[in-house]
Design an enzyme around this catalytic site. Structure first.
Site, PDB file in Angstrom:
ATOM      1  N   ALA A  97      -9.067   8.959   0.042  1.00 31.64           N
ATOM      2  CA  ALA A  97      -9.374  10.318   0.503  1.00 31.64           C
ATOM      3  C   ALA A  97     -10.652  10.834  -0.143  1.00 31.64           C
ATOM      4  O   ALA A  97     -11.006  10.449  -1.265  1.00 31.64           O
ATOM      5  CB  ALA A  97      -8.209  11.250   0.180  1.00 31.64           C
ATOM      6  N   GLU A 104      -3.224   6.019  -7.316  1.00 31.56           N
ATOM      7  CA  GLU A 104      -2.950   7.457  -7.304  1.00 31.56           C
ATOM      8  C   GLU A 104      -2.304   7.988  -8.578  1.00 31.56           C
ATOM      9  O   GLU A 104      -2.534   9.148  -8.943  1.00 31.56           O
ATOM     10  CB  GLU A 104      -2.064   7.801  -6.091  1.00 31.56           C
ATOM     11  CG  GLU A 104      -2.795   7.796  -4.760  1.00 31.56           C
ATOM     12  CD  GLU A 104      -2.813   6.424  -4.093  1.00 31.56           C
ATOM     13  OE1 GLU A 104      -3.123   6.346  -2.897  1.00 31.56           O
ATOM     14  OE2 GLU A 104      -2.504   5.414  -4.779  1.00 31.56           O
ATOM     15  N   GLY A 147      -5.887   5.583  -0.464  1.00 34.33           N
ATOM     16  CA  GLY A 147      -5.749   5.668   0.980  1.00 34.33           C
ATOM     17  C   GLY A 147      -6.482   4.568   1.722  1.00 34.33           C
ATOM     18  O   GLY A 147      -6.125   4.238   2.855  1.00 34.33           O
ATOM     19  N   GLU A 161      -4.030   1.843   1.793  1.00 32.73           N
ATOM     20  CA  GLU A 161      -2.954   2.267   2.695  1.00 32.73           C
ATOM     21  C   GLU A 161      -3.379   2.102   4.157  1.00 32.73           C
ATOM     22  O   GLU A 161      -2.570   1.740   5.014  1.00 32.73           O
ATOM     23  CB  GLU A 161      -2.577   3.715   2.405  1.00 32.73           C
ATOM     24  CG  GLU A 161      -1.856   3.877   1.069  1.00 32.73           C
ATOM     25  CD  GLU A 161      -1.540   5.320   0.753  1.00 32.73           C
ATOM     26  OE1 GLU A 161      -0.356   5.664   0.648  1.00 32.73           O
ATOM     27  OE2 GLU A 161      -2.496   6.124   0.613  1.00 32.73           O
TER      28      GLU A 161
END
Length: 257
Positions: free
Chosen positions: A64, A132, A109, A112
């Site tokens: 992100a 994270e 992310g 992911e």
């Protein structure tokens, strides 16, 4: 101004390219919106035989956009998380095969996103991780669920809780990556997509659907899922073409019908 996401289609193989190299392809709201739009475009094009996902520059995706996230209200953060979750699920649910080609690192992310694809190819020396917990949060775009399904509970727990990164060879050993490329993950992904595109496209999509829907079911129910998908291949022109090609000792020419 350059688009944050690029799209191309060649020989029925689609490529989506994250195009914010100066920001390490971090996922901003603009990038996410364009990515979702392109995934939706792929989902309605039955001619596409495979989708490749790559990142421009030296990083596949750093996760992100934390600078943008810092300026979001709590409500905006929740809305962004909802949107990224829907986007990644839409990618995972595409009927055509999807391949993430990582010629650069992927963290948070970014990994992911790759985990939402059917296949992952890593370039040698690339590093990946769900980092994270070092930021006081946990993976929020499917990482706690998709990583254990790919590499097993305890290796996933080790990676997620410690926030450690692993190299490409370790990723392959863990089962996170399908292969490791010495030169270009994208070129290797294109070669693999070419192999997939030569197979009967309806059969490929139905096989993927049977695998996806059967995961987690009891065997008896899972076999019923398989049979239902198998039955859909019986009246296709592609199946008839395969039988004729076998009889004539030639390569079949599948049309996706």
């Amino acid at each position: 101004m350059n688009s944050t996401v690029l799209y191309s289609l060649e020989n029925k193989i689609a490529t989506i390219t994250l195009n914010r190299p100066e920001k390490r392809n971090a996922i901003s709201r603009e990038l996410l919106s364009k990515l979702m739009s392109l995934i939706n475009q792929v989902s309605v094009d039955s001619e596409i035989r495979a989708l490749l996902l790559r990142g421009e520059g030296s990083v596949f995706c750093a996760g992100a956009d934390l600078k943008e996230r810092e300026g979001m209200s709590e409500a905006e953060v929740h809305s962004f998380l909802d949107s990224i979750g829907k986007c990644f699920l839409s990618l995972e649910n595409l009927s055509c095969p999807t391949i993430a080609a990582l010629d650069g690192d992927a963290f948070g992310g970014g990994l992911e996103l790759a985990l939402s694809c059917d296949f992952i190819i890593l370039k040698k020396n690339v590093r990946v991780g769900l980092t994270e917990t070092g930021l006081g949060i946990i993976p929020g775009a499917g990482g706690t669920q998709r990583l254990p399904r790919r590499i097993g509970t305890y290796r996933a727990m080790e990676m997620i809780l410690s926030g450690k990164t692993i190299d490409a060879e370790t990723g392959y050993t863990y089962g996170l990556a399908n292969s490791v490329s010495d030169s270009s993950a994208y070129e290797d992904a294109k070669s693999f997509a070419g192999i997939l595109s030569e197979k009967a496209p309806i059969a490929v999509r139905l096989a993927k659907g049977a695998i996806r829907k059967g995961i987690g079911l009891e065997m008896e129910e899972a076999l019923q899922v398989e049979r239902a998908h198998y039955n859909q291949t019986l009246d296709t022109d592609d199946r008839k073409e395969a039988l004729l090609a076998f009889k004539e000792k030639r390569k079949p020419n599948f049309k996706g019908r």
